[in-house]
Design an enzyme around this catalytic site. Structure first.
Site, mmCIF file in Angstrom:
data_model
loop_
_atom_site.group_PDB
_atom_site.id
_atom_site.type_symbol
_atom_site.label_atom_id
_atom_site.label_comp_id
_atom_site.label_asym_id
_atom_site.label_seq_id
_atom_site.Cartn_x
_atom_site.Cartn_y
_atom_site.Cartn_z
ATOM 1 N N SER A 236 -50.221 -81.404 123.842
ATOM 2 C CA SER A 236 -48.966 -80.431 124.242
ATOM 3 C C SER A 236 -49.346 -78.963 123.759
ATOM 4 C CB SER A 236 -47.556 -81.135 123.829
ATOM 5 O OG SER A 236 -47.584 -80.655 122.558
ATOM 6 N N ASP A 237 -48.427 -78.019 124.154
ATOM 7 C CA ASP A 237 -48.586 -76.622 123.477
ATOM 8 C C ASP A 237 -47.406 -76.991 122.400
ATOM 9 O OD1 ASP A 237 -49.005 -73.233 124.685
ATOM 10 O OD2 ASP A 237 -48.831 -74.323 122.673
ATOM 11 N N TYR A 238 -47.505 -75.828 121.663
ATOM 12 C CA TYR A 238 -46.592 -75.948 120.438
ATOM 13 C C TYR A 238 -45.145 -76.172 120.593
ATOM 14 C CZ TYR A 238 -45.293 -74.432 115.526
ATOM 15 O OH TYR A 238 -44.683 -74.525 114.283
#
Ligand code: GLC
Length: 726
Positions: A261-263
């Protein structure tokens, strides 16, 4: 480790240990003396979770990563940590930003740059980089256009492929190679109104036609990870988008490796108000096939209960954990948890002359000469030149995503010019004249000593204005309403151009600027982007003609922000803009400005000139038979008196199709070096698969009929031919 052994390891793990492999934390969780009361507490996880985590974000350095790995394995014993970081345009030796690399139209240069970045990062203990960013972009208001290679589908595909090859080599387990992570899947660059993190509204056809191909190219090149994007598509957050991640990414595109996932993006499914709590967010994400949860507690705090309550099958956790273990295994971490981390290699590799020379070459090839009247450029050593503007001595020439480099390493413009001139450096003067805007404080910057700047201009034969945006005014979270020269610098520009016409404007930016007001008052304009560690030397070499500029715009430069989003490869509309006589308002146009950009995609001048012959085709009919092709040829001649590189570009257009389609699309390019008077024949093979589109039935096919092609030095070339597909 053999696959069988890996499976045995997986099945030996407790469910907590398996879920731990799906957690990524930043390094500060491990250096805090009391992890539980530090960041961990804020995240709501315990020390056991911390020491079961599978990977670490943004911790770098041979010593640091080895020390952390030792500390971790003392507690975890079984499974080594993986170290990941954002190495976007170089590690310690910084290359031009990706948007500038796109402007080189030389993907091999980016492969070399990625390979150098990998060697440097690997020596510093990094195993994975969050690059290439293959998001297609059409809106310079979006701060992250600097991280892309531009607005063209084919160009982005070529660069994404070569960057993956550069980072990964032929085996990520080999010394000096790291795993690459393609991002941000999918369509992040289409943020509505150019505002970061905003929704993305694309038809499936536009998503597939325009946005997916570059991602596909990276996957075909074997990229080992993919990162989800923050945005929604069809009002579904990407990290919860099962159709996008399982049906398209994994089933259709055949991506079988790690999806991260992105942050905090999994937790942000709650902020999108698509999940009410972390349990729902975790369920949506693991069902969508997201393997690693970057920096939230959703997985570690919820997955075990979800299994216990029958909310999800434990097999989803097993498949995700196995993909993480397989990546670690391919990196060789079970045999050598330090991989290439080596203080000696750091000392040898980081910023070494060979790497700096490569970054300088890339910078030289990235500059785009947009105007050069009366051959005011190149400068002559004996000329008196006043360099004026906040980029005279600015060390921030590296771009936003360069947290692991040291600005002290940067060769500034002043250093580059003075070093180039040697004893003749007393022919030049440097005056800042204005300050760069400070993000969040003053959007305009401040005018400094204009009198000194004007005086310097008066006493010079030529003035080089060094203007633009500060490196922290681009990148993530830096969307702008106004993509022009900041106000204080515009005042400086006006003051100088009011007393001399011998003005060369050099623009440092991470996006296309609107230069419509400046253009008439300059004799030359050079886009220098963010040129990297040796930017000052590269710029001196180009300004003084050691090398002719050869960059071509990777993004159109709009006439006004009101045109945004803009892309050259747009459909025709039923009422294309024409200069009707008498004027007819009922056409697709603006009543207060042009449709066309100030400078088009693919455009860039040289210090020499090139002549293109008419196109010759070896035949005019193309069939769908395997191997059939049309060979299109042009002869390009250097008609000037200096050597130069030219990017010969092939554009195609399907005259009629079952759906509307671009007026022309880049389908090939070749960068050639020609000595004065030298000519070269450039050939392109036109094949049926280059003509395919997503047709009215959503099939990716070519449709028989008339096609036209152009071959020239930019996207406006009228050097045209036609053929028929049967
Ligand atoms: C950021 C960015 C992404 C980056 C990640 C890790 O928010 O969107 O590009 O790789 O977080 O730093």
């Amino acid at each position: 480790m053999e696959q069988q052994k890996l499976l045995e390891l997986l099945h030996s793990l407790t469910i907590e240990e398996k879920i731990g492999q799906l957690l990524q934390l930043s390094g500060d969780f491990f250096t805090t003396t009391d992890a539980v009361t530090g960041p961990a507490a804020n995240l709501g996880i315990g020390e056991d979770d911390v020491y079961r985590c599978g990977s670490v974000l943004s911790t770098i350095g041979a010593e640091k990563t080895k020390e952390m790995q030792d500390m971790f394995l003392a507690k975890n014993k079984k499974i080594p940590m993986m170290f990941m970081a954002d190495i976007i345009n170089g590690y310690r030796t910084v290359f031009p930003i990706p948007l500038a690399q796109g402007a080189t139209f030389n993907p091999e240069l980016s492969k070399e740059g990625a390979s150098i970045a990998a060697k440097e990062a690997a020596a510093s203990g990094i195993h994975v980089t969050f690059s290439p960013m293959a998001d297609m972009v059409r809106d310079g208001r979006w701060g992250r256009v600097m991280e892309s290679t531009g607005e063209d589908i084919y160009l982005n595909s070529c660069f994404a492929e070569k960057m993956v090859e550069g980072y990964q080599g032929d085996d990520i387990g080999k010394k000096g190679n790291i795993a690459a992570c393609l991002k941000h899947f999918a369509g992040y660059g289409g943020a509505v109104a150019g505002r970061d993190y905003n929704e993305v509204e694309l038809s499936e056809r536009t998503l597939r036609e325009d946005y997916l191909p570059a991602y596909e190219a990276a996957i075909k090149a074997g990229v080992k990870l993919v990162m989800t994007s923050f945005n929604t598509l069809d009002r579904i957050p990407s990290s919860a988008n099962k159709k996008l991640m399982r049906n398209i990414l994994r089933d259709e595109m055949g991506f079988e490796d790690v999806l991260i996932s992105d942050y905090a993006a999994i937790n942000e499914i709650i902020d999108h108000q698509v999940a009410e709590n972390r349990a729902q967010a975790a369920k949506l994400a693991i069902e969508a096939g997201v393997d690693i949860d970057m920096m939230t507690a959703c997985y570690v705090s919820e997955l075990k209960n979800l299994v216990a309550e029958g909310g999800i099958s434990e097999s989803l956790i097993d498949e995700a954990a196995l993909r993480v273990l397989e990546l670690k295994n391919e990196l060789g971490l079970f045999e050598n948890p330090y991989k290439d981390a080596s203080v000696e290699d750091e000392k040898k590799l980081l910023l070494c002359p060979k790497h700096r020379e490569a970054s300088r070459r890339a910078a030289e090839e990235s500059f785009v000469l947009l105007k050069n009247e009366e051959h005011i450029l190149p400068l002559k050593k004996e000329e008196k030149v006043a360099f004026i503007g906040p980029f005279c001595e600015e060390k921030g020439l590296l771009g936003f995503w360069t947290f692991f480099s040291d600005r002290a390493d940067t060769i500034t413009v002043r250093e580059g010019v003075e070093s180039y001139l040697g004893e003749q450096k007393d022919h030049v003067s440097f005056v800042n004249g204005a300050s760069l805007p400070i993000l969040g404080e003053d959007w305009t910057g401040k005018l400094l000593d204009v009198k000194e700047a004007v005086e310097a201009a008066k006493n010079a034969d030529k003035v080089v204005l060094l203007l633009g945006e500060k490196e922290d005014a681009m990148g993530e979270g830096a969307s702008k309403l106004n993509t022009r020269i900041p106000a204080a610098q515009k005042e400086l520009f006006d003051a100088v151009t009011s007393i001399t016409e011998q003005v060369i404007l050099v623009v440092f930016s991470g996006r296309p600027f609107v230069l419509t007001l400046e253009e008439p008052k300059t004799k030359a304009i050079l886009e220098a982007w963010m040129p990297g560690t040796d930017g000052g030397s590269a710029l001196a070499n180009v300004l003084y003609g050691e090398i002719s500029p050869s960059g071509k715009l990777s993004m159109s430069f709009p006439w006004d922000e009101g045109q945004l989003p803009y892309n050259y490869n747009h459909p025709r509309t039923a009422r294309p803009h024409r200069d009707y006589v008498p004027y007819n308002r009922f056409q697709s146009h603006y009543v207060d400005g042009p449709n066309e950009p100030l400078y088009p995609f693919g455009f860039g001048l040289s210090y020499t000139t090139f002549h293109y012959s008419p196109i010759t085709l070896d035949k005019n009919v193309l069939t769908k038979n395997d191997g059939d092709m049309i060979t299109a040829s042009v002869t390009v001649k250097n008609t000037g008196d200096v050597a130069g590189k030219e990017v010969v570009q092939l554009y195609l257009h399907d005259v009629f199709a079952s759906v509307t389609h671009p007026v022309r699309s880049l389908k090939g390019f070749e960068k050639i070096l020609l000595q004065p008077g030298e000519e070269k024949t450039v050939q392109f093979q036109i094949k049926e698969d280059m003509l395919r589109l997503w047709n009215i039935g959503m099939e990716h096919v070519s449709e028989p009929g008339a096609f036209e092609l152009w071959i020239g030095g930019d996207s406006l070339t009228d050097n045209r031919a036609e053929f028929t597909l049967v």
